[in-house]
Structures are given as structure tokens and as C-alpha cells.
Design an enzyme around this catalytic site. Structure first.
Site, PDB file in Angstrom:
ATOM      1  N   LYS A  22      33.376  48.420  34.396  1.00 17.32           N
ATOM      2  CA  LYS A  22      34.562  48.661  35.332  1.00 17.32           C
ATOM      3  C   LYS A  22      35.675  47.771  35.088  1.00 17.32           C
ATOM      4  CE  LYS A  22      35.025  46.635  39.339  1.00 17.32           C
ATOM      5  NZ  LYS A  22      35.330  46.028  40.657  1.00 17.32           N
ATOM      6  N   ASN A  23      35.206  46.496  34.682  1.00 12.53           N
ATOM      7  CA  ASN A  23      36.304  45.360  34.350  1.00 12.53           C
ATOM      8  C   ASN A  23      37.085  45.661  32.812  1.00 12.53           C
ATOM      9  OD1 ASN A  23      36.128  44.173  36.872  1.00 12.53           O
ATOM     10  ND2 ASN A  23      34.546  42.963  36.132  1.00 12.53           N
ATOM     11  N   CYS A 119      46.011  39.490  49.727  1.00 17.48           N
ATOM     12  CA  CYS A 119      46.019  38.517  48.689  1.00 17.48           C
ATOM     13  C   CYS A 119      47.278  37.439  48.862  1.00 17.48           C
ATOM     14  CB  CYS A 119      46.463  39.183  47.162  1.00 17.48           C
ATOM     15  SG  CYS A 119      46.395  37.910  45.912  1.00 17.48           S
ATOM     16  N   ARG A 124      44.773  33.220  45.301  1.00 17.30           N
ATOM     17  CA  ARG A 124      44.387  33.932  44.169  1.00 17.30           C
ATOM     18  C   ARG A 124      45.370  33.683  42.921  1.00 17.30           C
ATOM     19  NH1 ARG A 124      39.858  37.812  43.800  1.00 17.30           N
ATOM     20  NH2 ARG A 124      38.907  37.693  45.718  1.00 17.30           N
ATOM     21  N   VAL A 126      47.411  35.305  41.479  1.00 20.88           N
ATOM     22  CA  VAL A 126      48.751  36.049  41.258  1.00 20.88           C
ATOM     23  C   VAL A 126      49.965  35.360  40.852  1.00 20.88           C
ATOM     24  CG1 VAL A 126      50.219  37.701  42.383  1.00 20.88           C
ATOM     25  CG2 VAL A 126      48.032  37.867  42.933  1.00 20.88           C
ATOM     26  N   GLN A 128      49.963  33.017  38.769  1.00 25.45           N
ATOM     27  CA  GLN A 128      49.754  32.792  37.283  1.00 25.45           C
ATOM     28  C   GLN A 128      50.325  33.862  36.692  1.00 25.45           C
ATOM     29  OE1 GLN A 128      48.457  29.568  36.219  1.00 25.45           O
ATOM     30  NE2 GLN A 128      48.912  29.171  38.455  1.00 25.45           N
ATOM     31  N   ASP A 311      29.706  37.348  39.265  1.00 23.73           N
ATOM     32  CA  ASP A 311      29.293  38.553  39.612  1.00 23.73           C
ATOM     33  C   ASP A 311      27.996  38.673  39.665  1.00 23.73           C
ATOM     34  OD1 ASP A 311      31.959  39.252  40.319  1.00 23.73           O
ATOM     35  OD2 ASP A 311      32.279  40.580  38.621  1.00 23.73           O
TER      36      ASP A 311
END
Length: 424
Positions: A22-23, A119, A124, A126, A128, A311
């Protein structure tokens, strides 16, 4: 809403075909935005997040079809793209939508992407993404829940830049990697994420004509080109699905071969499983695990790749819950990553949370109960716990599971688990 019914106590035997990651699939679907030519992706998993990403890019005008003749193949053409926008309605369920930002900006000079649901900027990375693309010359403002990105007037391409992120960010590295392929000049990414999925994305971009060196290391160098062309690319096997099945067999006992599994992408997890008492062997395109009796509890700490993956934390904790001895699990990547613990305790696990650390005292037996999935990997850990619990376990809210596992219950049933999907 569906739920799973699991009757525990059966050992597992046979083989499982591991799906595409998926990633890797999500950024690679976005990479198709970088060219007007046709891109064919093979081994694309049938997941809810993939369906959402396809819906998102179709909404932009991309032609995206699953092949009727080749399962797992998606054919994409972003030539007719009409709207470089990712609206909130399509973004709210999937954080990976931010991956459209870099490719849209690089090819079309503008992008409007909703902040992912829930978010907060800063909590998180974002921020960056924004800093890195600003370093490449983009003007970005955040207002009304959207990131509005544009090239300055008179500028037709992003500019190569040296980008050092404040923390290791997987989606940030992917965004900069894609954006830099069409930028003017050289881009150097320092403190880059090293995940295999990033290496797979880089290999796809190279097939499209990108000039990339150093992927798989902390320093990636990209020399921008004027245009990219189409390609055919096979999505790398999902190391987290692989690890989940390895933990399931270690917990339940059995002898299972995981086809397409990549041991080189899971070295830390496999080493822990061997230390726990499982026999794990691997060759070209497969991993075999043999396990019997109770495993020995293993302590670990999650870190960025190539360390122990966050994960896989919940799934290995399910194994530790019924292992011999006491273990500690330290989560260093995400906050709120212990939401599965209360549900495992309902099944009889003895787990205490102390800040970022869980202390697990292994028990001989879990007992079936109704539990609720709270997120993707938590749901997988509850399935593993259900496989070893006495009696019946019902796992509710399995739409979380469907976001990241391709037909998990069917694959488990194929190796002997007593598991079925039911309407809640």
C-alpha cells in the site's frame, strides 16, 4: 458495517500470496501525474486507500482503469488532467493524499490540496512538506483547511534545492523526490527516509526518465529533467502484510510459506521472531515460517527504517501477549499508537501502559470476546489475538483493516484459520 468472527485455536499451514505494498502503491499512483504518457502499475493491492486515491486522481481528470484481464494492474493517463485539486471530501479518510502536492506543483505549476483529516500543522510533518517545496521556489499558503501552492509569476519550473527535514518523514521524502524530478537543476535530500517503498518509487521514476542517485540512503540526489515518459512498473511486495502473517503464524503455530515476501525488507522483525523461537527461512521471492509451542517474549523499540517498524508494533505485541515472560515495547514514532491495548486486555492480555512504553506479561491463554478495531494495524493485532484466543472473538469496525489488508480473512482461511466476515 462488517465484522470478523474468529474461532481460535487452529494452527496454520499452507501458503499465502503477499500483495503489493500500500505504501508504495499510493505514491506511485501520484507519480503518474508527472507525465502525460500512459503509466501501467502491476501488483496494485485491492485496498480501500487505493480505491480512494484512484477516486482522487480521477476527480482531477486522470484516466485510471483496473485491467479486466490482469488482476492487480492499473492503467493511468494524466494527459487529460483538468483540475489540480484534492478536495476535502476525498482527502478526509486518507493522509496519503498530501502526496499529490509535489507532482501537481512540478508538472502544472499549481496545486490545491486539502489538509488531511484531523491533521494539525506541526503535530504531523505536513509543515515539512511545505518548507521543502518552498525551498524549491513554490509559494504556499494555508487557509480554509487547504494548502494553496503556486509557482511565482514568470517561473515555469520548480528550482533544485538542498532540503534537510527536521525529522525523518516518509511522505515528505516521497513528495520532494517526485517534485525534484521535473525541477530545474539539482536537488539534494538530506535526512531522507530509507523505507523500501521509497526505493521502489525511485526505481519507478528512473524508468520514467528521472535521474536519481542514493535512494535507500539518508542522502538522495536528483538531477531534474524537462519531462518524464510513461512506464510499466510492478509494486514491491508489502513488508507489513508479510510481517503481520509472520506474527500470526508465530502466535498460532504452524508452517506457512509467504510467496513474494522480501526478507531483506524485514530483517529486524525476522530476527526478533527467530529469537522468540520461530524458524524462519527465506529465498528468492519467499519466506517460510515454522512455529510450535509458546514463543519467548521479545522487547523492542520502534524506530525509522531499517529499525523495528512502528507499523508492526501492535502485531508483535499480540504475539508477546501470549509469549513466555515479560517484555517491554517502546513506541518512538507516533503518539496514540497503543489504542489496541485496552481491547487486548478485554481478551485477557496483561499489559500496562507507562507513557511511551508498554509492559506485557505474557499469559498462557487469551479468551474470546467482542473487541473494536481503532486503526489499521490495531485491527490486525486483534485478528492475531483472536486466532489464539479460546472460544469466539468478534472484531468490529474492520473497515480499518480493509484500508491496508487485501482480503486478509480469505488468506487466513486459506491456511486453516476459522474466520469469516459477517454483517454487524
Amino acid at each position: 458495517m462488517d465484522k470478523l468472527r474468529i474461532k481460535g485455536g487452529k494452527s496454520l499451514a499452507g501458503s499465502v500470496d503477499i500483495s503489493g505494498a500500500k505504501n508504495a502503491a499510493l505514491p506511485e499512483l501520484c507519480a503518474a501525474l508527472l507525465t502525460a504518457e500512459t503509466v501501467t502499475l502491476q501488483n496494485v493491492p485491492g485496498l480501500q486507500d487505493v480505491a480512494t486515491m484512484l477516486k482522487l486522481i480521477r476527480n482531477m481528470g486522470v484516466e485510471a482503469e483496473r485491467s479486466a484481464h490482469a488482476p492487480g494492474t492499473v492503467i493511468l493517463n494524466a494527459g487529460p488532467l483538468s483540475s489540480p485539486e484534492a478536495p476535502y471530501e476525498l482527502v478526509k479518510t486518507m493522509r496519503a493524499s498530501v502526496l499529490a502536492l509535489g507532482p501537481l506543483l512540478a508538472r502544472f505549476g499549481e496545486a490545491t490540496v486539502s489538509l488531511p483529516g484531523g491533521c494539525a500543522i506541526g503535530s504531523r510533518p505536513v509543515d515539512q512538506h511545505i518548507k521543502g517545496l518552498q525551498a524549491m521556489g513554490a509559494d504556499i499558503i494555508v487557509e480554509h483547511g487547504y494548502m494553496l501552492a503556486r509557482l511565482p509569476k514568470g517561473q515555469t519550473r520548480l528550482k533544485g534545492a538542498a532540503i534537510t527535514t527536521d525529522m525523518v518523514t516518509v511522505t515528505g521524502t516521497e513528495n520532494f523526490l517526485m517534485a525534484a524530478t521535473l525541477a530545474e537543476g539539482e536537488t539534494i535530500l538530506e535526512n531522507a527516509a530509507q523505507e523500501p517503498e521509497i526505493g521502489d518509487l525511485a526505481e519507478m521514476l528512473i524508468k520514467m526518465g528521472a535521474k536519481i542517485e542514493g535512494h535507500g540512503s539518508r542522502r538522495i540526489r536528483i538531477q531534474g529533467v524537462e519531462r518524464l515518459h510513461g512506464c510499466t512498473h510492478q509494486v514491491v511486495a508489502d513488508r507489513i502484510e508479510t510481517g503481520t502473517f509472520l506474527c500470526a503464524v508465530a502466535a498460532a503455530g504452524g508452517d506457512v510459506v509467504l510467496n513474494h515476501g522480501r526478507a531483506d525488507h524485514l530483517e529486524v522483525v525476522i530476527e526478533k521472531l527467530r529469537e522468540a523461537g520461530a524458524t524462519v527461512t527465506a529465498g528468492e521471492g519467499f519466506i517460510r515460517i515454522q512455529a510450535s509451542g509458546r514463543m519467548k517474549a521479545q522487547s523492542f523499540r520502534t524506530t525509522e527504517y531499517p529499525g523495528f517498524p512502528t507499523d508492526m508494533q501492535a502485531q508483535f505485541m499480540a504475539l508477546n501477549a501470549i509469549a513466555q515472560g515479560t517484555s517491554t515495547v517502546t513506541e518512538t514514532i507516533f503518539e496514540n499508537r497503543f489504542m489496541h491495548v485496552n481491547e487486548m486486555v478485554r481478551l485477557g492480555a496483561k499489559i500496562q501502559i507507562e507513557g511511551k512504553v508498554c509492559v506485557i506479561n505474557g499469559v498462557e491463554q487469551l479468551s474470546g470476546a467482542t473487541v473494536m478495531a481503532t486503526d489499521l494495524r490495531a485491527s490486525a493485532s486483534l485478528v492475531i489475538a483472536g486466532l489464539v484466543a479460546s472460544g469466539e472473538t468478534f472484531v468490529e469496525r474492520i473497515y480499518h483493516l480493509d484500508r491496508g489488508y487485501d482480503q486478509m480473512e480469505a488468506k487466513l482461511r486459506g491456511i486453516g484459520a476459522d474466520i469469516e466476515r459477517m454483517k454487524a
